[in-house]
Design a protein around this motif. Structure first.
Motif, PDB file in Angstrom:
ATOM      1  N   GLN A 106       0.834  -1.197   0.000  1.00 48.00           N
ATOM      2  CA  GLN A 106       0.000   0.000   0.000  1.00 48.00           C
ATOM      3  C   GLN A 106       0.874   1.254   0.000  1.00 48.00           C
ATOM      4  OE1 GLN A 106      -3.296   0.122  -0.216  1.00 48.00           O
ATOM      5  NE2 GLN A 106      -4.274  -1.488   0.982  1.00 48.00           N
ATOM      6  N   ASP A 107       0.385   2.298  -0.660  1.00 48.40           N
ATOM      7  CA  ASP A 107       1.038   3.594  -0.559  1.00 48.40           C
ATOM      8  C   ASP A 107       0.867   4.118   0.865  1.00 48.40           C
ATOM      9  OD1 ASP A 107       2.077   6.096  -2.248  1.00 48.40           O
ATOM     10  OD2 ASP A 107       0.581   6.808  -0.821  1.00 48.40           O
ATOM     11  N   ASN A 113       1.851  10.783  -5.019  1.00 47.27           N
ATOM     12  CA  ASN A 113       0.498  10.849  -5.559  1.00 47.27           C
ATOM     13  C   ASN A 113       0.186  12.201  -6.191  1.00 47.27           C
ATOM     14  OD1 ASN A 113      -0.699   8.227  -4.371  1.00 47.27           O
ATOM     15  ND2 ASN A 113       0.205   9.239  -2.590  1.00 47.27           N
ATOM     16  N   VAL A 170      -5.997   1.165  -0.313  1.00 49.76           N
ATOM     17  CA  VAL A 170      -7.076   0.730  -1.194  1.00 49.76           C
ATOM     18  C   VAL A 170      -7.645  -0.585  -0.678  1.00 49.76           C
ATOM     19  CG1 VAL A 170      -7.744   0.227  -3.575  1.00 49.76           C
ATOM     20  CG2 VAL A 170      -5.819   1.772  -3.121  1.00 49.76           C
ATOM     21  N   ILE A 173      -2.228   6.528   0.743  1.00 53.45           N
ATOM     22  CA  ILE A 173      -3.497   6.068   0.162  1.00 53.45           C
ATOM     23  C   ILE A 173      -3.588   4.551   0.301  1.00 53.45           C
ATOM     24  CG2 ILE A 173      -4.944   5.919  -1.893  1.00 53.45           C
ATOM     25  CD1 ILE A 173      -3.732   8.425  -2.929  1.00 53.45           C
ATOM     26  N   VAL A 210      -1.021   2.463  -6.294  1.00 53.08           N
ATOM     27  CA  VAL A 210      -2.468   2.484  -6.064  1.00 53.08           C
ATOM     28  C   VAL A 210      -3.177   1.763  -7.210  1.00 53.08           C
ATOM     29  CG1 VAL A 210      -4.511   3.971  -5.925  1.00 53.08           C
ATOM     30  CG2 VAL A 210      -2.420   4.590  -4.687  1.00 53.08           C
ATOM     31  N   ILE A 223     -11.202   3.794  -0.658  1.00 55.79           N
ATOM     32  CA  ILE A 223      -9.849   4.302  -0.471  1.00 55.79           C
ATOM     33  C   ILE A 223      -9.824   5.234   0.742  1.00 55.79           C
ATOM     34  CG2 ILE A 223      -8.984   4.060  -2.818  1.00 55.79           C
ATOM     35  CD1 ILE A 223      -9.759   6.856  -3.407  1.00 55.79           C
TER      36      ILE A 223
END
Length: 567
Positions: free
Chosen positions: A62-63, A303, A68, A66, A457, A255
């Motif tokens: 995962q970022d 991002n 998801v 962010i 993402v 998200i």
């Protein structure tokens, strides 16, 4: 596999020339053996598909800003809190509740429908602890189900009656056929919010009857965390239908974003709709009453996010609308566009996809079956097919001259829907949010579109698409071939007498017609057509008499329109 080998060996022995067995009996054995073989092959394939569907995948990274999640994810597992079912997927409700539990100052929720009691209870706890909580719901879903009288229930449309019946099964925990006050206060989410005195408004707070749909599905917490999802906060939206144990809920994504800059953008959207809140002036703004705003972009970490909020007035440039942002993003594709859509009826977006297809971009699209075969579905355009609506084709309808076959419908549990509204471009950029790819969403509803540029993402959405795609059906053209031929016969039969033109242009659906279609009606000019469209945004018309809401339509005009319009 050993059984299959034995069957083949037995068949071989039976069919040897020297094997003594009556011919009729031999034929019967052959038939039964083949039938058994086919049945077993079918069961083996089904078993393998089931294993594939239940295969646990390794979680993707995962970022940091962010995260998801998908309620049908194959990389996680959880136990549902209501049916106590252990199943694959991310528990979207728990993610929402855990984020609410972190709140230290503010919680703002704008969601079409909220029926999950654990979320309502989590909001109540934070509100009682002194946290500022504000809730906005769509006016069609802002009333507790338990407040409906028996007379009101009998007048509900069939779909809402089914929802009410599902609600009563869910609330009636002791299964005595009655809803006690204690049961209601524990499981009717809107009633829980009302009882706790949490400030709540709906889309009628602007003094209207509710314009379009308040279709947002977002949360802002502490002016920092933003949750955006395609899911309504309901059992069917997240976990699955209460009375259908096999149901896994509509396929949805969520998200969670950690960004002060993005939180400020969403808080501004919330404040425009909130106005001065409960019981104040009619200064809330929904639908087209909201001020026009340009796309807003924020950059943080790895991002790049662009946001757009619907609706945009049809008098403004299309490229400045939410569909315009979607179209601009699709136009940037170089290699691929994969989309998973609940409903797709926006002609301009279909035209853009066709242009990218001609430029050798690989296009794959999955559509919700309930909408994939309807005359307005752009999925039909993509496979080069057109369906008429009572022998009348959509204005500007444009089936692709070079159709594709990679348009399918996912195989989901009966009752579950493909509720996503996302696309992945070049495995790098994601379009997501609450916004269906329709003109209604673009010019009538309160909606969110997010465009996220980040390959980490995007990888999550790619995996979800591949999961759905590998088990999808791609026989849309075969399914509708019979319907197309039937329409061709019917429309030719109508066309032969002189009444064909009347059949085509005299019946106009007053609630969906464009300006061009409305001005074909007797006595309706462009200005009156625009007033009709403006009035129906507040509420659809249901009778000739209801048209009196429109300035310029009186008794004489109603007489002219009788038999020429439908509702």
């Amino acid at each position: 596999m050993q059984f299959f080998s034995s069957v083949f060996k037995a068949l071989a022995r039976i069919n040897k020339p020297g094997f003594s067995i009556p011919r009729l009996l031999r034929n019967q054995i052959n038939f039964l053996s083949l039938l058994s073989l086919f049945l077993l092959i079918f069961l083996l394939i089904a078993c393998q598909q089931s294993k594939s569907n239940n295969k646990t995948l390794k979680p993707l990274p995962q970022d940091s800003s962010i995260q998801v999640y998908f309620n049908h994810s194959q990389a996680s597992e959880y136990q549902e809190p209501y049916r106590e079912k252990i199943r694959k997927g991310d528990n979207l409700e728990k993610i929402i509740i855990d984020t609410i539990s972190q709140a230290e100052s503010t919680i703002d929720i704008a969601v079409q429908e909220l029926r999950l009691p654990l979320i309502a209870q989590a909001l109540t706890q934070k509100y009682q602890a002194g946290i500022k909580v504000r809730v906005i719901l769509e006016n069609n879903y802002s009333r507790p189900w338990s407040d409906f009288t028996s007379q009101e229930i009998t007048k509900l449309p069939q779909r809402k009656k089914q929802k009410y019946q599902e609600f009563t099964k869910f609330v009636d925990t002791n299964e005595d056929g009655k809803l006690s006050e204690a049961e209601i206060n524990q499981r009717d989410a809107v009633k829980i919010i009302q009882n706790s005195k949490i400030p709540l408004i709906d889309a009628t707070a602007d003094g209207s009857k509710g314009s379009g749909l308040m279709h947002h599905k977002f949360i802002v917490i502490d002016n920092r965390f933003v949750i955006v999802t395609s899911a309504n906060f309901t059992l069917s939206g997240i976990h699955g239908d209460y009375s259908n144990y096999d149901s896994l809920g509509n396929a949805n994504n969520l998200i969670k974003i950690d960004s002060v800059e993005l939180a400020e953008i969403f808080t501004n959207e919330f404040n425009i709709m909130w106005g001065d809140g409960v019981g104040g002036k009619f200064d809330s703004k929904f639908g087209l009453q909201k001020p026009r705003r340009d796309f807003q972009q924020v950059n943080f970490g790895n991002n790049k996010l662009t946001t757009s909020f619907s609706p945009t007035s049809p008098t403004n440039l299309w490229v400045e609308s939410s569909n315009g942002l979607i179209g601009k993003t699709l136009n940037s594709a170089v290699d691929s566009i994969d989309s998973a859509l609940f409903v797709f009826s926006a002609q301009r977006l279909s035209n853009i996809l066709e242009t990218r297809h001609k430029q050798k971009v690989k296009i794959r699209t999955l559509l919700e079956p309930d909408f994939a075969y309807r005359f307005y579905s752009e999925g039909l355009d993509m496979i080069g097919v057109a369906l008429s609506n009572k022998c009348k084709y959509e204005l500007n309808n444009q089936p692709w001259s070079n159709p594709i076959q990679a348009v399918g419908i996912p195989l989901l549990t009966s009752g579950d829907l493909l509720h996503h509204k996302y696309a992945v471009i070049d495995k790098n950029t994601v379009i997501t949010g609450s916004h269906n790819w329709t003109e209604a969403a673009n010019v009538g509803n309160d909606e969110t579109v997010l465009v996220i540029e980040n390959p980490k993402v995007a990888a999550h959405y790619v995996r979800e698409f591949e999961r759905l795609y590998v088990h999808a059906e791609f026989d849309i053209s075969r399914r509708i071939e019979k319907k197309v031929k039937q329409q061709e016969r019917e429309c030719v039969e109508i066309k032969s007498p002189s009444t064909f033109s009347e059949k085509v242009i005299t019946k106009v659906d007053i609630n969906t017609a464009t300006v061009e279609e409305l001005i074909t009606l007797p006595g309706v000019g462009k200005k009156l057509a625009e007033r009709i469209i403006q009035a129906r945004r507040e509420k659809n018309f249901d009778s000739l008499e209801d048209l009196e809401r429109v300035k310029g339509i009186g008794n004489k005009m109603q007489v002219k329109l009788e038999g020429r319009v439908s509702f």
